[in-house]
Design a protein around this motif. Sequence first.
Motif, PDB file in Angstrom:
ATOM      1  N   ASN A 151       0.846  -1.180   0.000  1.00  0.00           N
ATOM      2  CA  ASN A 151       0.000   0.000   0.000  1.00  0.00           C
ATOM      3  C   ASN A 151       0.888   1.238   0.000  1.00  0.00           C
ATOM      4  O   ASN A 151       1.024   1.924   0.986  1.00  0.00           O
ATOM      5  CB  ASN A 151      -0.925  -0.007   1.224  1.00  0.00           C
ATOM      6  N   ASP A 152       1.521   1.483  -1.126  1.00  0.00           N
ATOM      7  CA  ASP A 152       2.436   2.598  -1.282  1.00  0.00           C
ATOM      8  C   ASP A 152       1.806   3.598  -2.225  1.00  0.00           C
ATOM      9  O   ASP A 152       1.602   3.313  -3.401  1.00  0.00           O
ATOM     10  CB  ASP A 152       3.773   2.091  -1.831  1.00  0.00           C
ATOM     11  N   CYS A 153       1.486   4.774  -1.724  1.00  0.00           N
ATOM     12  CA  CYS A 153       0.825   5.781  -2.557  1.00  0.00           C
ATOM     13  C   CYS A 153       1.798   6.485  -3.486  1.00  0.00           C
ATOM     14  O   CYS A 153       1.377   7.135  -4.433  1.00  0.00           O
ATOM     15  CB  CYS A 153       0.136   6.821  -1.675  1.00  0.00           C
ATOM     16  N   GLN A 154       3.085   6.392  -3.251  1.00  0.00           N
ATOM     17  CA  GLN A 154       4.041   7.083  -4.101  1.00  0.00           C
ATOM     18  C   GLN A 154       3.918   6.559  -5.532  1.00  0.00           C
ATOM     19  O   GLN A 154       3.942   5.370  -5.775  1.00  0.00           O
ATOM     20  CB  GLN A 154       5.473   6.872  -3.597  1.00  0.00           C
ATOM     21  N   GLY A 155       3.788   7.445  -6.468  1.00  0.00           N
ATOM     22  CA  GLY A 155       3.696   7.062  -7.871  1.00  0.00           C
ATOM     23  C   GLY A 155       2.313   6.622  -8.289  1.00  0.00           C
ATOM     24  O   GLY A 155       2.085   6.349  -9.455  1.00  0.00           O
ATOM     25  N   VAL A 156       1.378   6.518  -7.365  1.00  0.00           N
ATOM     26  CA  VAL A 156       0.022   6.093  -7.701  1.00  0.00           C
ATOM     27  C   VAL A 156      -0.942   7.259  -7.570  1.00  0.00           C
ATOM     28  O   VAL A 156      -1.797   7.474  -8.410  1.00  0.00           O
ATOM     29  CB  VAL A 156      -0.432   4.923  -6.799  1.00  0.00           C
ATOM     30  N   ARG A 157      -0.797   8.054  -6.520  1.00  0.00           N
ATOM     31  CA  ARG A 157      -1.704   9.176  -6.288  1.00  0.00           C
ATOM     32  C   ARG A 157      -1.685  10.102  -7.491  1.00  0.00           C
ATOM     33  O   ARG A 157      -0.631  10.516  -7.950  1.00  0.00           O
ATOM     34  CB  ARG A 157      -1.304   9.929  -5.026  1.00  0.00           C
ATOM     35  N   GLY A 158      -2.836  10.412  -8.030  1.00  0.00           N
ATOM     36  CA  GLY A 158      -2.956  11.303  -9.173  1.00  0.00           C
ATOM     37  C   GLY A 158      -2.696  10.620 -10.499  1.00  0.00           C
ATOM     38  O   GLY A 158      -2.754  11.248 -11.540  1.00  0.00           O
ATOM     39  N   CYS A 159      -2.400   9.341 -10.474  1.00  0.00           N
ATOM     40  CA  CYS A 159      -2.103   8.621 -11.706  1.00  0.00           C
ATOM     41  C   CYS A 159      -3.377   8.452 -12.522  1.00  0.00           C
ATOM     42  O   CYS A 159      -4.398   8.016 -12.010  1.00  0.00           O
ATOM     43  CB  CYS A 159      -1.502   7.261 -11.367  1.00  0.00           C
ATOM     44  N   GLU A 160      -3.316   8.777 -13.792  1.00  0.00           N
ATOM     45  CA  GLU A 160      -4.500   8.697 -14.650  1.00  0.00           C
ATOM     46  C   GLU A 160      -4.905   7.252 -14.945  1.00  0.00           C
ATOM     47  O   GLU A 160      -6.030   6.982 -15.320  1.00  0.00           O
ATOM     48  CB  GLU A 160      -4.257   9.458 -15.951  1.00  0.00           C
ATOM     49  N   ILE A 161      -3.981   6.305 -14.784  1.00  0.00           N
ATOM     50  CA  ILE A 161      -4.300   4.902 -15.071  1.00  0.00           C
ATOM     51  C   ILE A 161      -5.302   4.362 -14.050  1.00  0.00           C
ATOM     52  O   ILE A 161      -6.169   3.583 -14.365  1.00  0.00           O
ATOM     53  CB  ILE A 161      -3.027   4.046 -15.076  1.00  0.00           C
ATOM     54  N   PHE A 162      -5.172   4.785 -12.791  1.00  0.00           N
ATOM     55  CA  PHE A 162      -6.060   4.330 -11.735  1.00  0.00           C
ATOM     56  C   PHE A 162      -6.784   5.526 -11.132  1.00  0.00           C
ATOM     57  O   PHE A 162      -6.480   5.947 -10.022  1.00  0.00           O
ATOM     58  CB  PHE A 162      -5.278   3.586 -10.644  1.00  0.00           C
ATOM     59  N   PRO A 163      -7.763   6.099 -11.857  1.00  0.00           N
ATOM     60  CA  PRO A 163      -8.435   7.288 -11.333  1.00  0.00           C
ATOM     61  C   PRO A 163      -9.273   7.002 -10.090  1.00  0.00           C
ATOM     62  O   PRO A 163      -9.523   7.885  -9.309  1.00  0.00           O
ATOM     63  CB  PRO A 163      -9.317   7.733 -12.498  1.00  0.00           C
TER      64      PRO A 163
ATOM     65  N   GLY B 163      -1.760   0.568  -4.837  1.00  0.00           N
ATOM     66  CA  GLY B 163      -2.147   1.700  -4.021  1.00  0.00           C
ATOM     67  C   GLY B 163      -3.494   1.575  -3.342  1.00  0.00           C
ATOM     68  O   GLY B 163      -3.901   2.454  -2.602  1.00  0.00           O
ATOM     69  N   ALA B 164      -4.216   0.488  -3.568  1.00  0.00           N
ATOM     70  CA  ALA B 164      -5.551   0.328  -2.976  1.00  0.00           C
ATOM     71  C   ALA B 164      -5.492  -0.615  -1.783  1.00  0.00           C
ATOM     72  O   ALA B 164      -4.576  -1.415  -1.646  1.00  0.00           O
ATOM     73  CB  ALA B 164      -6.540  -0.206  -4.010  1.00  0.00           C
TER      74      ALA B 164
ATOM     75  N   LEU C 234     -13.021  -1.557  -2.383  1.00  0.00           N
ATOM     76  CA  LEU C 234     -11.633  -1.143  -2.531  1.00  0.00           C
ATOM     77  C   LEU C 234     -11.563   0.345  -2.235  1.00  0.00           C
ATOM     78  O   LEU C 234     -12.482   1.096  -2.579  1.00  0.00           O
ATOM     79  CB  LEU C 234     -11.141  -1.391  -3.956  1.00  0.00           C
ATOM     80  N   ALA C 235     -10.479   0.779  -1.611  1.00  0.00           N
ATOM     81  CA  ALA C 235     -10.279   2.196  -1.336  1.00  0.00           C
ATOM     82  C   ALA C 235      -8.862   2.567  -1.740  1.00  0.00           C
ATOM     83  O   ALA C 235      -7.934   1.777  -1.600  1.00  0.00           O
ATOM     84  CB  ALA C 235     -10.498   2.493   0.145  1.00  0.00           C
ATOM     85  N   ASP C 236      -8.706   3.800  -2.250  1.00  0.00           N
ATOM     86  CA  ASP C 236      -7.367   4.245  -2.618  1.00  0.00           C
ATOM     87  C   ASP C 236      -6.651   4.852  -1.412  1.00  0.00           C
ATOM     88  O   ASP C 236      -7.199   4.892  -0.304  1.00  0.00           O
ATOM     89  CB  ASP C 236      -7.402   5.186  -3.817  1.00  0.00           C
ATOM     90  N   CYS C 237      -5.444   5.346  -1.628  1.00  0.00           N
ATOM     91  CA  CYS C 237      -4.637   5.900  -0.524  1.00  0.00           C
ATOM     92  C   CYS C 237      -5.278   7.113   0.112  1.00  0.00           C
ATOM     93  O   CYS C 237      -4.983   7.438   1.271  1.00  0.00           O
ATOM     94  CB  CYS C 237      -3.260   6.259  -1.038  1.00  0.00           C
ATOM     95  N   ASP C 238      -6.137   7.788  -0.609  1.00  0.00           N
ATOM     96  CA  ASP C 238      -6.820   8.965  -0.051  1.00  0.00           C
ATOM     97  C   ASP C 238      -8.122   8.598   0.635  1.00  0.00           C
ATOM     98  O   ASP C 238      -8.832   9.476   1.113  1.00  0.00           O
ATOM     99  CB  ASP C 238      -7.098   9.988  -1.169  1.00  0.00           C
ATOM    100  N   GLY C 239      -8.487   7.297   0.651  1.00  0.00           N
ATOM    101  CA  GLY C 239      -9.712   6.855   1.299  1.00  0.00           C
ATOM    102  C   GLY C 239     -10.932   6.874   0.398  1.00  0.00           C
ATOM    103  O   GLY C 239     -12.035   6.580   0.847  1.00  0.00           O
ATOM    104  N   VAL C 240     -10.748   7.199  -0.884  1.00  0.00           N
ATOM    105  CA  VAL C 240     -11.863   7.185  -1.834  1.00  0.00           C
ATOM    106  C   VAL C 240     -12.198   5.734  -2.141  1.00  0.00           C
ATOM    107  O   VAL C 240     -11.305   4.958  -2.513  1.00  0.00           O
ATOM    108  CB  VAL C 240     -11.522   7.954  -3.116  1.00  0.00           C
ATOM    109  N   THR C 241     -13.469   5.350  -1.983  1.00  0.00           N
ATOM    110  CA  THR C 241     -13.859   3.962  -2.241  1.00  0.00           C
ATOM    111  C   THR C 241     -14.466   3.803  -3.622  1.00  0.00           C
ATOM    112  O   THR C 241     -15.032   4.740  -4.181  1.00  0.00           O
ATOM    113  CB  THR C 241     -14.876   3.460  -1.196  1.00  0.00           C
ATOM    114  N   GLY C 242     -14.347   2.577  -4.135  1.00  0.00           N
ATOM    115  CA  GLY C 242     -14.952   2.242  -5.412  1.00  0.00           C
ATOM    116  C   GLY C 242     -16.445   2.032  -5.233  1.00  0.00           C
ATOM    117  O   GLY C 242     -16.983   2.189  -4.120  1.00  0.00           O
ATOM    118  N   PRO C 243     -17.105   1.643  -6.296  1.00  0.00           N
ATOM    119  CA  PRO C 243     -18.570   1.459  -6.234  1.00  0.00           C
ATOM    120  C   PRO C 243     -19.006   0.359  -5.281  1.00  0.00           C
ATOM    121  O   PRO C 243     -18.265  -0.512  -4.930  1.00  0.00           O
ATOM    122  CB  PRO C 243     -18.944   1.103  -7.665  1.00  0.00           C
TER     123      PRO C 243
END
Length: 173
Positions: free
Chosen positions: A76-88, A120-121, A164-173
């Motif tokens: 769970n490493d947010c470096q290089g993932v946060r803001g990445c367009e591949i995994f919005p 990152g999730a 699933l949730a990203d490093c910022d805590g945003v969850t998927g559907p």
Amino acid sequence: SAPFDRATIEVNGVEVWSNPDTGDLIDTEWTWFEVDISAVADGEPEVRIRWTLTADGGLQYGGWTIDDVRLLTRWNDCQGVRGCEIFPNPGDAGPVLRATGVKGLDGAEFEWPLAPAVPGAHYRLLRGDAPDAIDLLVTPDGYLDTRYDDRTAGGPLHFYLLKLADCDGVTGP
């Protein structure tokens, strides 16, 4: 039988699992099985997995029946993932949540071995008292394991949802 027949799983030549030394290990149906190989595989440029079966001429059992092997990375490493367009966003965990059969008076243990491993999730297991009110987070923040013991839930009936949730805590559907 373990003293006579020996089944092992090896990773890069190191044994990471073997059948029990006592009794016979007989599966009568397909069984999900997970082995953590991180102690041997982490940081290695190449990983080789080997299933072995050494048998004698005594009793004869079925041996290995292997299907649907999956290798997952858990970090769970947010470096290089946060803001990445591949995994919005972390996406959908899918219909992968199931009870393991381990249960108590008030709850059960759950697993999701086929959930997607998204860079990152992390996983969020939610519980509620009604299908339209599943909003209590039961797993700790940043949870990466694919199993959770909720036997101390309290109460007679619960409904569960895996997200699933990203490093910022945003969850998927």
